[in-house]
Motif scaffolding. Structure first.
Motif, mmCIF file in Angstrom:
data_model
loop_
_atom_site.group_PDB
_atom_site.id
_atom_site.type_symbol
_atom_site.label_atom_id
_atom_site.label_comp_id
_atom_site.label_asym_id
_atom_site.label_seq_id
_atom_site.Cartn_x
_atom_site.Cartn_y
_atom_site.Cartn_z
ATOM 1 N N GLY A 92 0.789 -1.145 0.056
ATOM 2 C CA GLY A 92 0.068 0.099 -0.149
ATOM 3 C C GLY A 92 0.928 1.187 -0.128
ATOM 4 N N LEU A 93 2.012 1.218 0.491
ATOM 5 C CA LEU A 93 2.899 2.292 0.672
ATOM 6 C C LEU A 93 3.434 2.742 -0.793
ATOM 7 N N ASP A 94 3.762 1.369 -1.426
ATOM 8 C CA ASP A 94 4.518 1.651 -2.777
ATOM 9 C C ASP A 94 3.280 2.101 -3.930
ATOM 10 N N LEU A 95 2.314 1.711 -3.630
ATOM 11 C CA LEU A 95 1.025 1.779 -4.601
ATOM 12 C C LEU A 95 0.829 3.100 -4.615
ATOM 13 N N SER A 96 0.647 3.789 -3.477
ATOM 14 C CA SER A 96 0.184 5.086 -3.132
ATOM 15 C C SER A 96 1.194 6.118 -3.375
ATOM 16 N N LEU A 97 2.569 5.641 -3.385
ATOM 17 C CA LEU A 97 3.664 6.668 -3.703
ATOM 18 C C LEU A 97 3.564 6.570 -5.452
ATOM 19 N N TYR A 98 3.322 5.387 -5.697
ATOM 20 C CA TYR A 98 3.377 5.202 -7.267
ATOM 21 C C TYR A 98 2.198 6.010 -7.955
ATOM 22 N N LEU A 99 1.135 6.289 -7.133
ATOM 23 C CA LEU A 99 -0.114 6.935 -7.776
ATOM 24 C C LEU A 99 0.339 8.503 -7.599
ATOM 25 N N LEU A 100 0.894 8.946 -6.670
ATOM 26 C CA LEU A 100 1.160 10.157 -6.422
ATOM 27 C C LEU A 100 2.227 10.757 -7.449
ATOM 28 N N GLU A 101 2.967 9.678 -7.913
ATOM 29 C CA GLU A 101 4.175 10.125 -9.215
ATOM 30 C C GLU A 101 3.269 10.244 -10.290
ATOM 31 N N ARG A 102 2.465 9.197 -10.664
ATOM 32 C CA ARG A 102 1.810 9.234 -11.924
ATOM 33 C C ARG A 102 0.814 10.341 -11.867
ATOM 34 N N GLU A 103 0.040 10.757 -10.977
ATOM 35 C CA GLU A 103 -1.052 11.613 -11.204
ATOM 36 C C GLU A 103 -0.445 13.076 -10.799
ATOM 37 N N ILE A 104 0.353 13.130 -10.019
ATOM 38 C CA ILE A 104 0.475 14.602 -9.317
ATOM 39 C C ILE A 104 2.196 15.027 -10.006
ATOM 40 N N GLY A 105 3.134 13.866 -9.905
ATOM 41 C CA GLY A 105 4.333 14.180 -10.250
ATOM 42 C C GLY A 105 5.573 13.689 -9.525
ATOM 43 N N PRO A 106 6.638 13.457 -10.007
ATOM 44 C CA PRO A 106 7.751 12.701 -9.211
ATOM 45 C C PRO A 106 8.334 13.474 -8.217
ATOM 46 N N GLN A 107 8.267 15.049 -8.132
ATOM 47 C CA GLN A 107 8.732 15.758 -7.158
ATOM 48 C C GLN A 107 8.170 15.408 -5.948
ATOM 49 N N ILE A 108 6.695 15.547 -5.955
ATOM 50 C CA ILE A 108 5.911 15.399 -4.804
ATOM 51 C C ILE A 108 6.090 14.030 -4.281
ATOM 52 N N ALA A 109 6.017 13.042 -5.255
ATOM 53 C CA ALA A 109 6.224 11.550 -4.730
ATOM 54 C C ALA A 109 7.532 11.311 -4.058
#
Length: 219
Positions: free
Chosen positions: A176-193
């Motif tokens: 769940g940690l990896d999934l949600s961090l990936y979703l942050l990267e995909r949807e919002i951007g890598p700097q936020i993730a």
């Protein structure tokens, strides 16, 4: 991006709390570009998890037509056939019980909406699969449930996170940690993730599986 994390009776707390904290932190790091809430098929209510009677409160009903993310956790319970002395129900029983609620219909509507990405952690993908919603889709789940996932017509992938477009699934509980961090990267951007990853002192594991590029030869 608004994220609705679904609670159902017997849910696994870590499947919920880890994504909630990551996405909430992503909202803070992105000046409000991410919001997150706990929901249930029945609406606002206290929902008992499958771990020691721990309860969380859903503050709203799941809205399958709201653009953004719907995240479905797995269940917490026995995984062995030995009933033990604690009286805990088997994970398969808890997941199967969701089929008699309004949740499958709501998830079907969410998956039919191109504005919604549905994500799962651990046995959450089995909730979708048992409801007949993953036939022909690529997905993962806890390693103990991969055979069950494949038997429903899904393409079961042994990976930490599987991205199948508007369906993103995670494997075991801590995924769940990896999934949600990936979703942050995909949807919002890598700097936020990256910032949230540093905040939680967690480095993601493995390659996110996507059906792009050539298939590998036998190794």
């Amino acid at each position: 991006m608004h994220a609705q994390i679904v609670l159902f009776d017997g849910f696994d707390p870590l499947d919920v709390i880890a994504p909630f904290e990551v996405l909430h932190a992503g909202g803070a790091a992105s000046a409000g570009a991410v919001s997150v809430e706990l929901v249930s098929a029945e609406g606002p209510r206290e929902v008992i998890s499958g771990t020691g009677g721990l309860a969380l409160r859903a503050t709203a009903a799941l809205d399958p037509g709201r653009p953004g993310l719907v995240l479905v956790p797995g269940a917490a319970g026995r995984v062995s056939e030995d009933p033990g002395a604690d009286g805990d129900e088997h994970v398969s029983v808890l997941l199967g019980r969701t089929l008699s609620t309004a949740l499958p219909g709501l998830l079907k509507a969410a998956m039919a909406d191109p504005r919604v990405t549905v994500a799962t952690v651990c046995g959450g993908s089995l909730v979708l699969a048992m409801a007949g919603l993953l036939e022909g889709r690529c997905a993962t789940t806890n390693h103990l449930g991969l055979d069950v996932l494949g038997a429903t017509g899904a393409h079961a992938v042994r990976a930490r996170v599987v991205d199948d477009g508007d369906l993103v699934t995670g494997a075991g509980i801590t995924s769940g940690l990896d999934l949600s961090l990936y979703l942050l990267e995909r949807e919002i951007g890598p700097q936020i993730a990256h910032a949230v990853e540093g905040l939680f002192a967690h480095e993601r594991r493995g390659t996110v599986w996507r059906s792009h590029g050539p298939a590998p030869a036998a190794l």
